[in-house]
Every structure is written in structure tokens, then in C-alpha cells.
Design an enzyme around this catalytic site. Structure first.
Site, short mmCIF file in Angstrom:
data_model
loop_
_atom_site.label_atom_id
_atom_site.label_comp_id
_atom_site.label_asym_id
_atom_site.label_seq_id
_atom_site.Cartn_x
_atom_site.Cartn_y
_atom_site.Cartn_z
CG HIS A 204 -2.14 0.85 1.03
ND1 HIS A 204 -2.10 2.23 1.00
CD2 HIS A 204 -3.44 0.51 0.81
CE1 HIS A 204 -3.32 2.69 0.78
NE2 HIS A 204 -4.15 1.68 0.66
CG HIS A 205 1.67 5.15 -2.75
ND1 HIS A 205 2.82 5.65 -2.18
CD2 HIS A 205 1.73 5.51 -4.06
CE1 HIS A 205 3.53 6.29 -3.09
NE2 HIS A 205 2.90 6.21 -4.24
CB ALA A 206 -0.98 4.27 3.40
CG ASN B 92 4.04 7.81 1.00
OD1 ASN B 92 4.41 7.49 -0.12
ND2 ASN B 92 3.34 6.99 1.79
#
Length: 497
Positions: free
Chosen positions: A144-146, A343
């Protein structure tokens, strides 16, 4: 436990909140491997699970972390160790029917990429794909990009892969107490305190953001926004300002408006995937001959391929497309606090000269546009973090989803597509003894960023191209891979003249 290192950042949380029935916010990689050196000539889920169990602690954000939500959504979630973590629960295996060709692999990956991750567990999964032609196999991994950005993804790959078929020895780590999120009462108290302080933090974010409003894709093209941003930058230059680092001194650039295309319509839940390779040495040779970088050539190839694709359908706009290019703030040393706070990524928005027919003029335009936009980004590139933190946590999910739904309904097109160029190692890597033959990125499409994403990864002498699209809008992205090859031949001819 430090809140700074265990709580999701505002940007991390945007990726969580962006997920809907049609949008999944994970990023993935597809490694095609030669498993001949594996025991029995086969990479098994058990071998992969054993590898991850011994190396999970080497990843920049440990692979054993799961989400811990704050009651009532009062604050951003936290990361905590999963007490029941077992890598084997994240790894599955499928076998392609004969003949096991690349088209079958692409269709299988598209189906895997449509599926959301289970948020009750650490946010990653691995699928080993057996049955590829010529004795090959593939490994599809999504995260997941989170939980991870591009730099962290590369560091995670480095933790799991080896430089030789023989896996390196990794020292055992002493058992430590699982890292847990704060107790519910502490979460609620911290969340309430953050809400109370949010007007001040938000005002500071607004002050930093106003001089950069014309850098925000889509927003900068709205009537009056560019003028407000220029006035704010003028105030900064006079010392009356809005804080520091807000864009004063950035080269001026007229905000681009993304024109309509077939892939800038509301996306559906289905995906299509294509992949291919370009020879890195030829791309470098073209860049040297034409006076540009590898990235300039990659962007020019994408412009040419998209021009051909659109022209064949009678959909070629008279103005340039607008591409979003992800940029790591870790590499530009503008992460803010210098720590691993999740991120650290922003978006450079640049025109893509699809409207220029002549290849030489198109390459020159792409290069000039990139240079100009990079000049702005060098001063004003960290707007993403400020914008992500403008809305208090209890309302952030609704605000994010409203923005995603509103974009296609209002006709607002911040971007036409995402194009990303990720440099990788120029030597072979190995997974559990299996040589990695190619590594294709598979990224994200949204209503805001467009239903098409082209990501390239340079590895061991090739540029590996991964394209993902909304299947309803671009049903066969492999056509774009063919056009990229045609575009490279065109530039090679130009370089020889």
C-alpha cells in the site's frame, strides 16, 4: 514509543482515504525470474516466506507493521507490530495454463492489481506465478502506498534481494517487545489536542501554500489563482511574507491545462496491464547525441507514443498533454524534519509535447518544458505535504473522496496521466537464488491523475516499462509499448542525422 516514527503522516493518510470501489492505492512490482538455481528449480511460497521472516527487520518500514485506527477517526492512524505476523499468510501461488506467455501474465497481474489489500494485516502481499514459458516464473508484490514511497520501495527490494545466487547471511535479531500503538485513551487525547491546534497549523500551511497555488495540478489553471500566487511571491520578495520556502524566486511558468483525452474520464474498477523493455544503452546514446538526459529521452518517447495512440483514434488534442511526474523529497532534502516520517513525495506537473509533429522539435520542447518545471519545483516542490494537512483528520477522508468524485464530474483535469522514471541497479539481482531477469513497475490510476500510468525502471542494462490503465478507457495498453519502440527508432534515426 515515538509518535513521529509510528503515526502515519498526512500524505500517508491521503493514500488510505483515496481508496474507493474504483481506486486502489497500492503500488506493485512484477519480477520475472529464472528459478533454475532454486532448490528443485522452483521458487516456492515457503522459501519466500522464510526469506522475509529473516529479513523483514531490514526493510525501512518493517513488513510486520499493521494499521491501528484512532477511535472515531479523531486522528491519523498509527503503525504497530502485528502480534500474529506470519509472512506465509501474505504469500500465495498461481500457475498459468499453457503456453504461459506474457499476455497471460499481464492479464493475471491486472486481476491481482484490482484487488484491495486487507487492512487488518500488514499492507502487502506476494503472488508467485508459475508456468511461464521458457522455464521462467514471476513474482508480483504489492504494497500500500500509505506504507511506502518509491525510495522506501527500492530500499525494501535491496533488503530482500542478493547480489549473487547464494543468499547472503543476515545476522539474527534478538527478539524485542512488539511495538504497539498508544492506548485508545492516549490516542483520543492526542487526537483532540491536534484538532484544537489545527487552526494554527492549517494557517501556517495555507501561508506556505498560497505562493505555490499555481504549482498544484489543476488548481493553477483556475481563473485568478496564478495572479494570487504571483502576488504572494511578490510579497515574500519584499519581506512582508508568508514564511520561507514558499516559492519566491521560482521561475515563472504559465500553468498548463490538461486537455480532454479518452483516458481522462471516470475510471472503473477493472485494470489492464502491459510491460516491455527498451535498451538502456540506446536510450543513453540518443540522449548524448541530442543533448538530453535519459529522463528527457524517456519523456519524449512517452510523448511520441501517446501522440500516435491518440492520433490513431482521432483524439489528438491541439495543445500538449499534462503529465504528473512523482518526485522524491528525500532526494531533494526537503522532507521537513529529516526523519523517516512516511511518504515524502511530491508531483512535478509538466507539459508533454504531444501536439508537436516533428520529432526533433518535440524532443526540444519536452526537454525545455522539463527544465523549466524542474526549476520551479526546486523552489516550490513540497506543496503536497502542506495541502494534505489542510483538512483536520476527522474530515480528511470525506474531503479526499469528494475531491476524487468531483474532478470528473466538474470537468477539472489536473493531469492527463502519470509518467515516472525510476533509476535502478545496473547489475543482476537474485531472489532466493533465482536471477531477476526483469522488474516491471505497476502503479496507480485515479480519476484525478488519469486512467493511465506509465512507469519505467532501469535494471541491468534495460529500461523495464510497466503500464497500468483503467480497462474501460484503455483496454490494451500493450499498444503503447509498441509505440514506445517505434518512438525510440525514430529518435535513433534523428540522432544519426
Amino acid at each position: 514509543m515515538s509518535q513521529l516514527t509510528s503515526q502515519l503522516s498526512s500524505v500517508d493518510t491521503v493514500f488510505l482515504n483515496a481508496e474507493t470501489g474504483t481506486t486502489q492505492a497500492h503500488i506493485a512490482g512484477l519480477a520475472v525470474i529464472d528459478p533454475a538455481a532454486c532448490p528443485g528449480g522452483r521458487l516456492t511460497p515457503e522459501a519466500a516466506a522464510d526469506l522475509i521472516a529473516t529479513r523483514a527487520h531490514l526493510a525501512p518500514r518493517p513488513l510486520r507493521r499493521r494499521l491501528a485506527r484512532v477511535p472515531l477517526g479523531l486522528d491519523r492512524p498509527y503503525w504497530e507490530d502485528d502480534p500474529d505476523f506470519d509472512p506465509a499468510r501474505h504469500i500465495t501461488e498461481i500457475t498459468l495454463p499453457a503456453p504461459g506467455d506474457d499476455d497471460q501474465l499481464a492479464r493475471a497481474v491486472a486481476r491481482l492489481h484490482e484487488r484491495p489489500l486487507d487492512r487488518s494485516r500488514p499492507l502487502w502481499e506476494m503472488v508467485i506465478v508459475q508456468g511461464l514459458a521458457a522455464g521462467r516464473a514471476a513474482v508480483y508484490v504489492k504494497v500500500h502506498h500509505a506504507a511506502i514511497d518509491g525510495v522506501m520501495a527500492a530500499e525494501t527490494l535491496a533488503a530482500l534481494l542478493d547480489l549473487a545466487p547464494e543468499p547472503r547471511a543476515v545476522p539474527a535479531v534478538a527478539d524485542a517487545a512488539p511495538q504497539r500503538a498508544p492506548r485508545r485513551r492516549a490516542m483520543v487525547g492526542s487526537g483532540l489536542a491536534r484538532i484544537a491546534a489545527h487552526p494554527v497549523a492549517s494557517a501556517a500551511a495555507v501561508a506556505r501554500s498560497v505562493p505555490r497555488l499555481d504549482d498544484v495540478p489543476g488548481v493553477g489553471a483556475l481563473p485568478g489563482v496564478a495572479r494570487v500566487a504571483r502576488l504572494a511571491r511578490g510579497a515574500l520578495a519584499l519581506g512582508t511574507g508568508f514564511g520561507t520556502g514558499s516559492g519566491a524566486g521560482a521561475p515563472e511558468a504559465e500553468p498548463a491545462t490538461a486537455p480532454p483525452t479518452p483516458f481522462n474520464r471516470p475510471i472503473g474498477p477493472s485494470r489492464a496491464v502491459a510491460f516491455g523493455e527498451l535498451p538502456l544503452d540506446e536510450v543513453k546514446r540518443v540522449g548524448r547525441a541530442l543533448g538530453g538526459s535519459v529522463n528527457d529521452v524517456v519523456m519524449a518517447l512517452c510523448a511520441a507514443a501517446l501522440r500516435t495512440w491518440l492520433d490513431k483514434r482521432g483524439e489528438l488534442p491541439d495543445e500538449p498533454l499534462v503529465a504528473g511526474v512523482p518526485i522524491s523529497l528525500r532526494l531533494t532534502d526537503r522532507a521537513g524534519d529529516g526523519t523517516d516520517s512516511g511518504n515524502q513525495v511530491s508531483i512535478l506537473s509538466t507539459p508533454l509535447a504531444t501536439h508537436v509533429a516533428d520529432p526533433a522539435e518535440r524532443f526540444a520542447a519536452v526537454r525545455a518544458d522539463l527544465d523549466r518545471m524542474k526549476g520551479r519545483f526546486a523552489v516550490a516542490g513540497n506543496w503536497v505535504r502542506d495541502v494534505a494537512g489542510l483538512v483536520p483528520a476527522p474530515f480528511a477522508r470525506s474531503a479526499t473522496r469528494l475531491a476524487l468524485r468531483a474532478a470528473p464530474l466538474t470537468g477539472l483535469r489536473p493531469l492527463n496521466l502519470i509518467v515516472s522514471n525510476v533509476p535502478g541497479p545496473q547489475f543482476p539481482l537474485y531472489l532466493c537464488g533465482a536471477r531477476v531477469l526483469a522488474y516491471y513497475p505497476v502503479s496507480v490510476v485515479t480519476d484525478v491523475s488519469g486512467g493511465l500510468n506509465i512507469t519505467v525502471f532501469s535494471y541491468d542494462g534495460t529500461i523495464d516499462v510497466g503500464i497500468v490503465s483503467c480497462r474501460d478507457l484503455v483496454p490494451d495498453p500493450s499498444e503503447l509499448v509498441d509505440h514506445l519502440h517505434d518512438a525510440l527508432n525514430e529518435l535513433k534515426d534523428l540522432a544519426r542525422d
